[in-house]
Design a protein around this motif. Structure first.
Motif, PDB file in Angstrom:
ATOM      1  N   ARG A  51     -28.138 -57.302  47.263  1.00  0.00           N
ATOM      2  CA  ARG A  51     -26.876 -57.774  47.812  1.00  0.00           C
ATOM      3  C   ARG A  51     -26.990 -59.229  48.238  1.00  0.00           C
ATOM      4  O   ARG A  51     -28.052 -59.648  48.668  1.00  0.00           O
ATOM      5  CB  ARG A  51     -26.474 -56.890  49.007  1.00  0.00           C
ATOM      6  N   THR A  92     -24.927 -57.389  44.125  1.00  0.00           N
ATOM      7  CA  THR A  92     -24.516 -56.063  43.667  1.00  0.00           C
ATOM      8  C   THR A  92     -23.375 -55.470  44.504  1.00  0.00           C
ATOM      9  O   THR A  92     -23.115 -54.273  44.425  1.00  0.00           O
ATOM     10  CB  THR A  92     -25.719 -55.107  43.698  1.00  0.00           C
ATOM     11  N   ASP A  93     -22.715 -56.293  45.272  1.00  0.00           N
ATOM     12  CA  ASP A  93     -21.590 -55.788  46.061  1.00  0.00           C
ATOM     13  C   ASP A  93     -20.467 -55.258  45.167  1.00  0.00           C
ATOM     14  O   ASP A  93     -19.778 -54.297  45.521  1.00  0.00           O
ATOM     15  CB  ASP A  93     -21.030 -56.897  46.964  1.00  0.00           C
ATOM     16  N   GLU A  94     -20.272 -55.898  44.031  1.00  0.00           N
ATOM     17  CA  GLU A  94     -19.145 -55.547  43.162  1.00  0.00           C
ATOM     18  C   GLU A  94     -19.566 -54.948  41.830  1.00  0.00           C
ATOM     19  O   GLU A  94     -18.689 -54.533  41.050  1.00  0.00           O
ATOM     20  CB  GLU A  94     -18.268 -56.788  42.902  1.00  0.00           C
ATOM     21  N   CYS A  95     -20.847 -54.926  41.528  1.00  0.00           N
ATOM     22  CA  CYS A  95     -21.274 -54.353  40.250  1.00  0.00           C
ATOM     23  C   CYS A  95     -22.679 -53.799  40.376  1.00  0.00           C
ATOM     24  O   CYS A  95     -23.456 -54.253  41.219  1.00  0.00           O
ATOM     25  CB  CYS A  95     -21.203 -55.377  39.119  1.00  0.00           C
ATOM     26  N   ARG A 124     -21.065 -47.217  41.270  1.00  0.00           N
ATOM     27  CA  ARG A 124     -20.110 -47.845  40.347  1.00  0.00           C
ATOM     28  C   ARG A 124     -20.351 -47.376  38.902  1.00  0.00           C
ATOM     29  O   ARG A 124     -20.354 -48.173  37.949  1.00  0.00           O
ATOM     30  CB  ARG A 124     -20.157 -49.369  40.470  1.00  0.00           C
TER      31      ARG A 124
END
Length: 250
Positions: free
Chosen positions: A15, A18-21, A56
């Motif tokens: 992070r 990798t917050d969004e993917c 995700r």
């Protein structure tokens, strides 16, 4: 041979990247880690994949479907992909993801890879070309964090863990294992004991490998020190990978 890619984890140490993917959709050079892994397996002749998703997971499924399963021509897809979703990924580790692949891999030859390995595709080819059960090894001085390898006089692995003796270790496990059919059967019997009866769901799968050694099931090592590889656990690893990746792999 079946290719197994474990890609369920949250990669908290990466992070905010990798917050969004998920980690394996991060790009190093021109391609994502996942794309590099799948392309290497394809180049090595693997046509069937088992992909375990979690964090995700829809992004991973969509990416693989778009790039490998949506035909742009009348030709059939070169890959057959089985998706498995590890819904409780926040509370288990890669040993549980491996356990979930049992319907496709028990008693069969398969190549096991975590999704956070950036490596020369020749590493995958070299492992596929091996006979029997083997793991990729990079020879170098190790520290506390690496999965270290200790072998006997016959080049068989007798210890592999983060906690084994640094002085006795010959190097680090790259994180690519070629599992032969007979070893696979023994592995899933052991995983059944560990997970179903002992509740060991939040540990690394290497512990199962260690438990099989006294039962007479061993890995041989395949030296891949001459080939580029790096595991991406932290933001520092990611930045270092972008600096170190050879130009021909970019």
């Amino acid at each position: 041979m079946i290719g197994v890619i474990l890609a369920a984890g949250m990669a908290k140490r990466l992070r905010p990247l990798t917050d969004e993917c998920p980690k394996c959709l991060l790009k190093v050079g021109e391609r994502t880690l996942l794309q590099r892994t799948v392309d290497a397996m394809l180049a090595a002749g693997i046509r069937e994949l088992v992909v375990v998703t979690g964090y995700r997971g829809e992004m991973l499924r969509d990416f693989l479907t778009e790039h490998y399963l949506s035909p742009l021509t009348s030709q059939p897809s070169p890959l057959n992909i089985h998706f498995i979703h590890n819904a409780d990924y926040e509370h288990n580790n890669n040993i549980f993801s491996l356990w979930m692949t049992r319907p496709y891999t028990d008693g069969k030859d398969f190549l096991l890879m975590d999704s956070d390995i950036l490596c020369d595709p020749e590493t995958v080819q070299r492992m596929v070309n091996e006979q029997g059960t083997a793991l990729a090894l990079n020879r170098h001085e190790c520290g506390e964090e690496e999965i270290k390898i200790i072998t006997d006089a016959n080049d068989r692995v007798v210890e592999l863990s983060k906690t084994c003796s640094i002085a006795d270790a010959i190097g680090e496990s790259v994180g690519i294992e070629r599992i032969a059919a007979d070893y696979s059967s023994a592995l899933f019997r052991e995983l059944e004991q560990m997970i179903e009866h002992e509740g060991l769901i939040d540990i690394f799968y290497e512990r199962a490998f260690e438990r099989l050694i006294p039962q007479g099931h061993h890995f041989r090592v395949v030296d891949t020190t001459d080939l580029f590889s790096i595991e991406l656990d932290t933001v520092e690893d990611f930045n270092r990978a972008k600096e170190l990746i050879p130009a021909e792999l970019y």
